[in-house]
Design a protein around this motif. Structure first.
Motif, short mmCIF file in Angstrom:
data_model
loop_
_atom_site.label_atom_id
_atom_site.label_comp_id
_atom_site.label_asym_id
_atom_site.label_seq_id
_atom_site.Cartn_x
_atom_site.Cartn_y
_atom_site.Cartn_z
N PRO A 146 -5.53 2.45 6.80
CA PRO A 146 -4.32 3.08 7.33
C PRO A 146 -3.02 2.57 6.70
O PRO A 146 -1.98 3.23 6.82
N LEU A 147 -3.06 1.42 6.03
CA LEU A 147 -1.87 0.88 5.38
C LEU A 147 -1.68 1.43 3.97
O LEU A 147 -0.72 1.08 3.29
N LEU A 148 -2.60 2.30 3.54
CA LEU A 148 -2.58 2.82 2.18
C LEU A 148 -1.70 4.06 2.08
O LEU A 148 -1.72 4.93 2.95
N ALA A 149 -0.91 4.13 1.02
CA ALA A 149 -0.07 5.30 0.78
C ALA A 149 -0.94 6.50 0.42
O ALA A 149 -2.07 6.35 -0.07
N GLU A 150 -0.42 7.70 0.63
CA GLU A 150 -1.15 8.91 0.26
C GLU A 150 -1.41 8.89 -1.24
O GLU A 150 -0.54 8.57 -2.05
N GLY A 151 -2.64 9.21 -1.61
CA GLY A 151 -3.01 9.18 -3.02
C GLY A 151 -3.34 7.79 -3.52
O GLY A 151 -3.57 7.61 -4.72
N GLY A 152 -3.39 6.80 -2.62
CA GLY A 152 -3.66 5.42 -3.03
C GLY A 152 -5.11 5.19 -3.41
O GLY A 152 -5.98 6.05 -3.21
N LEU A 153 -5.37 4.00 -3.95
CA LEU A 153 -6.70 3.62 -4.40
C LEU A 153 -7.27 2.50 -3.54
O LEU A 153 -6.53 1.59 -3.14
N VAL A 154 -8.56 2.58 -3.28
CA VAL A 154 -9.31 1.45 -2.72
C VAL A 154 -10.31 1.03 -3.78
O VAL A 154 -11.12 1.84 -4.23
N ILE A 155 -10.24 -0.23 -4.20
CA ILE A 155 -11.15 -0.75 -5.22
C ILE A 155 -11.99 -1.85 -4.59
O ILE A 155 -11.45 -2.81 -4.03
#
Length: 217
Positions: A146-155
């Motif tokens: 939920p802290l990730l910006a729209e279009g963000g990446l999770v690696i």
């Protein structure tokens, strides 16, 4: 998984790291501190250079190796990283201050399962990098996504976990087998998410790169 002679070849090809980075890699080997595989690190840095993030959240600082590599490769980035082991936290702070990048890396001492509020103060993040307790990956993702910006990446690192995620039966070490099964379920859960596009790259111990799709009409 790449064969060992291919891995050695790729390691020989990578640009020569700074003396301080070599020192960190040596310390990690001698003290048996798990850090990201050097070849995986080069892939990660390549992806980050393409994505050009401004804020990165890392789960699992260890001695600060990956946070420092990311900060050195991306001069405009700000990094928040979480580590629960005090000795490793102190070692990370030592290296960060030694390399004069303390102003761009914030290290939070605490269990990542309890540190969401601390990290949220610097949100939103463009990248979430998960490299901590392997059996908790799904919980880390759920807590911090939920802290990730729209279009963000999770690696996510170590998603092939010594190749054991593909094994059909235990091969000696029950503890490693149990962790591998949790990682295997995480991979399946991650690939099934309709709100992310995910690819798993068989380099090092396996990197999963997931891109948040955002709203679609």
């Amino acid at each position: 998984m790449l064969s060992e002679h291919i891995v050695r070849y790729l390691r020989q090809l990578r640009p020569a790291p700074d003396a301080e980075i070599v020192e960190m890699e040596r310390y990690a080997r001698e003290q048996r501190v798990p850090i990201i595989d050097p070849v995986s690190m080069e892939v990660l840095l390549f992806v980050l250079n393409l994505a050009a993030p401004r804020r990165i959240l890392e789960i699992g600082t260890a001695i600060g190796y990956s946070a420092i590599r990311m900060a050195k490769a991306l001069p405009d980035v700000r990094i928040v990283t979480i580590e629960k082991d005090r000795e490793r936290y102190e070692r990370a702070r030592f290296y960060i201050e030694k390399m004069n990048i303390a102003g761009r890396i914030e290290v939070i001492l605490g269990d990542a399962l309890d540190a969401v509020a601390d990290a949220a103060a610097a949100a939103p993040f463009d990248v979430l990098f998960i490299d901590a307790a392997k059996g908790q990956y799904e919980r880390f993702f759920t807590l911090y996504e939920p802290l990730l910006a729209e279009g963000g990446l999770v690696i996510s690192d170590n998603v092939l976990f010594k190749g054991l995620v593909a094994a059909e039966e235990p091969a000696g070490n029950k503890r490693l087998w149990n962790i591998a099964q949790k990682i295997r379920r995480y991979n399946e859960w991650l690939m099934a998410r309709s709100d992310y596009d995910t690819v798993i790259i068989p380099v090092g111990d396996g990197l999963a790169i997931s891109k948040k799709r955002g709203e679609r009409e």
